[in-house]
Scaffold this motif. Sequence first.
Motif, mmCIF file in Angstrom:
data_model
loop_
_atom_site.group_PDB
_atom_site.id
_atom_site.type_symbol
_atom_site.label_atom_id
_atom_site.label_comp_id
_atom_site.label_asym_id
_atom_site.label_seq_id
_atom_site.Cartn_x
_atom_site.Cartn_y
_atom_site.Cartn_z
ATOM 1 N N MET A 1 0.792 -1.101 -0.026
ATOM 2 C CA MET A 1 0.116 0.033 0.130
ATOM 3 C C MET A 1 1.062 1.391 -0.045
ATOM 4 S SD MET A 1 -3.182 -0.950 -0.282
ATOM 5 C CE MET A 1 -3.858 0.656 0.131
ATOM 6 N N VAL A 2 2.014 1.197 0.561
ATOM 7 C CA VAL A 2 2.793 2.499 0.775
ATOM 8 C C VAL A 2 3.499 2.715 -0.868
ATOM 9 C CG1 VAL A 2 5.092 3.329 1.741
ATOM 10 C CG2 VAL A 2 3.558 1.903 3.259
ATOM 11 N N LEU A 3 3.827 1.537 -1.366
ATOM 12 C CA LEU A 3 4.383 1.896 -2.722
ATOM 13 C C LEU A 3 3.322 2.415 -3.694
ATOM 14 C CD1 LEU A 3 6.993 -0.890 -3.527
ATOM 15 C CD2 LEU A 3 7.337 1.829 -3.475
ATOM 16 N N THR A 4 2.202 1.830 -3.415
ATOM 17 C CA THR A 4 0.977 2.377 -4.354
ATOM 18 C C THR A 4 0.905 3.813 -4.003
ATOM 19 O OG1 THR A 4 -0.029 0.177 -3.987
ATOM 20 C CG2 THR A 4 -1.301 2.139 -4.867
ATOM 21 N N ALA A 5 0.701 4.183 -2.684
ATOM 22 C CA ALA A 5 0.520 5.843 -2.542
ATOM 23 C C ALA A 5 1.584 6.621 -3.039
ATOM 24 C CB ALA A 5 0.468 6.199 -0.992
ATOM 25 N N VAL A 6 2.968 6.054 -2.986
ATOM 26 C CA VAL A 6 4.020 6.700 -3.151
ATOM 27 C C VAL A 6 3.959 7.123 -4.893
ATOM 28 C CG1 VAL A 6 6.559 6.831 -3.381
ATOM 29 C CG2 VAL A 6 5.366 6.334 -1.553
ATOM 30 N N THR A 7 3.683 6.000 -5.686
ATOM 31 C CA THR A 7 3.567 5.965 -7.137
ATOM 32 C C THR A 7 2.616 6.847 -7.483
ATOM 33 O OG1 THR A 7 4.259 3.851 -7.155
ATOM 34 C CG2 THR A 7 3.291 4.699 -9.084
ATOM 35 N N VAL A 8 1.144 6.666 -7.032
ATOM 36 C CA VAL A 8 0.226 7.679 -7.213
ATOM 37 C C VAL A 8 0.761 9.209 -7.025
ATOM 38 C CG1 VAL A 8 -2.183 8.561 -6.702
ATOM 39 C CG2 VAL A 8 -1.518 6.109 -7.177
ATOM 40 N N GLY A 9 1.198 9.267 -5.752
ATOM 41 C CA GLY A 9 1.610 10.782 -5.522
ATOM 42 C C GLY A 9 2.833 11.249 -6.433
ATOM 43 N N ALA A 10 3.672 10.340 -6.810
ATOM 44 C CA ALA A 10 4.719 10.801 -7.883
ATOM 45 C C ALA A 10 3.822 11.320 -9.116
ATOM 46 C CB ALA A 10 5.694 9.877 -8.170
ATOM 47 N N TRP A 11 2.974 10.589 -9.517
ATOM 48 C CA TRP A 11 2.129 10.939 -10.539
ATOM 49 C C TRP A 11 1.568 12.319 -10.538
ATOM 50 C CZ3 TRP A 11 -3.247 10.717 -10.642
ATOM 51 C CH2 TRP A 11 -4.177 11.203 -11.918
ATOM 52 N N LEU A 44 10.592 4.984 -11.735
ATOM 53 C CA LEU A 44 11.281 4.177 -10.710
ATOM 54 C C LEU A 44 10.260 3.487 -9.563
ATOM 55 C CD1 LEU A 44 13.755 3.073 -9.311
ATOM 56 C CD2 LEU A 44 13.915 5.161 -7.986
ATOM 57 N N PHE A 45 9.376 4.265 -9.180
ATOM 58 C CA PHE A 45 8.363 3.766 -8.274
ATOM 59 C C PHE A 45 7.518 2.849 -8.976
ATOM 60 C CE2 PHE A 45 9.191 8.447 -5.866
ATOM 61 C CZ PHE A 45 9.927 7.667 -5.153
ATOM 62 N N HIS A 46 7.060 3.127 -10.073
ATOM 63 C CA HIS A 46 6.170 2.260 -10.748
ATOM 64 C C HIS A 46 6.751 0.779 -11.014
ATOM 65 C CE1 HIS A 46 3.117 1.920 -14.415
ATOM 66 N NE2 HIS A 46 2.928 1.179 -13.265
ATOM 67 N N GLN A 47 8.130 1.003 -11.328
ATOM 68 C CA GLN A 47 8.795 -0.420 -11.192
ATOM 69 C C GLN A 47 9.003 -1.194 -9.951
ATOM 70 O OE1 GLN A 47 12.504 -0.459 -13.922
ATOM 71 N NE2 GLN A 47 12.036 1.745 -14.025
ATOM 72 N N LEU A 48 9.114 -0.387 -9.143
ATOM 73 C CA LEU A 48 9.094 -0.831 -7.424
ATOM 74 C C LEU A 48 7.860 -1.532 -7.054
ATOM 75 C CD1 LEU A 48 11.562 1.325 -5.909
ATOM 76 C CD2 LEU A 48 12.150 -0.862 -6.750
ATOM 77 N N LEU A 49 6.768 -0.863 -7.707
ATOM 78 C CA LEU A 49 5.468 -1.375 -7.287
ATOM 79 C C LEU A 49 5.281 -2.779 -7.648
ATOM 80 C CD1 LEU A 49 2.589 -0.427 -6.110
ATOM 81 C CD2 LEU A 49 2.114 0.389 -8.345
ATOM 82 N N TYR A 50 5.798 -3.050 -8.785
ATOM 83 C CA TYR A 50 5.565 -4.545 -9.268
ATOM 84 C C TYR A 50 6.799 -5.391 -8.667
ATOM 85 C CZ TYR A 50 2.535 -3.418 -13.010
ATOM 86 O OH TYR A 50 1.520 -3.148 -13.911
ATOM 87 N N SER A 51 8.086 -4.846 -8.475
ATOM 88 C CA SER A 51 9.098 -5.525 -7.886
ATOM 89 C C SER A 51 8.792 -7.151 -7.803
ATOM 90 C CB SER A 51 9.264 -5.128 -6.484
ATOM 91 O OG SER A 51 8.087 -5.256 -5.697
#
Length: 565
Positions: A1-11, A44-51
């Motif tokens: 959930m944290v990475l999801t929020a960070v990715t959306v925030g980056a967008w 980067l965050f989008h890639q780490l979201l999948y990881s």
Amino acid sequence: MVLTAVTVGAWLVLAAFVVTWWPRINARRSWRYAALGLTLLLSLFHQLLYSTVAGDAYVTFRYARNVAEGYGPVYNTGEYVEGYANFLWMILVALPGAVFGDSDVIVVTAVLLGIAATLGSVLLAYRLTNRIVRIATPDGPALPGLGVLAAALTAAASTPAAYGASGLEAPLFVLLTLTFCLAITSGRAVVAGVTVALAVMTRPEGLVMSVIGLAWFVVEAARRRRTASAAVAYLAGAAVLLVPWTVWRLTVYDHLLPNLVLSRWRGSWSGRLAAGGDYVAEFTLAYQAFVALAVAAIALLLTRRRVSAAVARARSVVWLLVVLAVGHVLAVLVAGGGWMPVWRLLAPVPVLLAVVGTAAYGLFVVTSPANDAATADRGVPLVRGRTVPVVATALCGLSLVVTMVHPGALPAMHDLRTAAGQRAEIGRWLDESLPAGTVISTHNTGSMAYEAGPSIVVIDVFGRTDEHIAREGEPMRVEDSGVYAARDFDYVVNERAPAVAVEESSYTRVRECGINPAYAGLYEVASFRRAGTPYWVSVYVRRVRAAHLIELLDAHPDFTYVSCP
């Protein structure tokens, strides 16, 4: 959930920055670099979201480890079988292990290289878009902000992000595809030839790109935009690498086609086309916004027929990108698609469409026929307004939605990660329990076989890493996909005679005491409980050695033998 929020925030930050400061992004390099920095963070965050390190990558890792440890490009020591189709990627991930004498760095190297290649693709999308527009108007308004939008669309595309940290060769192939296009755009035929050769050595689909590239040079020469020597230079650049590589492969493996490619083409045409059509249709539905963007941009280009020579050259590159995307889709369709999630085999297509959409729109805005300059003057304010960045960043948001909610995207990749982790545990159990030289058979030649280590001989019952099965076995369709493999259980059971056969691809929640009839005569089932979990794993053990093999496997503290009734 944290990475999801960070990715959306980056967008959200990127979208707000681009929309708010769009005029400055077009006018000042420092602002464009700031926007590109935010775009790289999104990627980067989008890639780490999948990881997720895909299980299929471990086939390449096993080859790479053997290269690094001095055994050569083999899956099992002494067996020269070409069970990979990504030679360049295999060598790249093997090099650090060979240099530092530590094969444990192979997986980390593959992940880091994949992430770096995806970030590089984001930057190349920016460069390629602006280069195409600049060809058309060397002294006019270039509108470099369009390159930022192409980069943002690339960063938000689900497929490149999903496979950035996967350990697979897809990111490198996307990077090479864009490098090839940029080399052609810059008029560097030899570089284009060398790059397309590297692409062929990375993915079989590189052959499609090589043929399209040659056709483009021939057409350009016919239209007198380039000399015939450019096509010769292109072929020479490709031959410098492809000829010695092919000779080496024939010398080492005795065959022109690797097992993976051979097995794909042994099934029925109807089955492949049907499954490939479903695969492409699902991809198109998920990326319909990208497709619509490219179609709309091309339609705008076609509204202007009479253009200058410079504009014609720029348009020819856009058409090259379109043909590359279509050719790649057709190649995957004919091959029957693939079984891995997020449409791995089509990874270059959304990136090409992003560049096509932005570059073609840029050509429409900043160019016009000599007798219609007023049209261009009316168009420039449109792209310098906020309509274009709003639309582009909204498409980025839709791509992120696909990542998070499509069942074939993030959820499927995380399921893949779970399965790969379970198979890796089974592989370590076999490695720690069985003596060196033990032969096992399995259809999971990925993380389980990698973790089983080089001392365990692994027989692939589907023939990817076995010469006889791949070329003499019976073609079979893998599950509901259009991917075909081969099988020959009589050869596996009676000639290779594995001590242990692993049928299940990962753990099960119920104990499996049934046995594949092909193994029933010479094997018996042995079920083990994974300590501290509700999971079971059942294997077949050679009947004449059953008691000893069960004793060895049961001695491991994490697995407990429970006899079947």
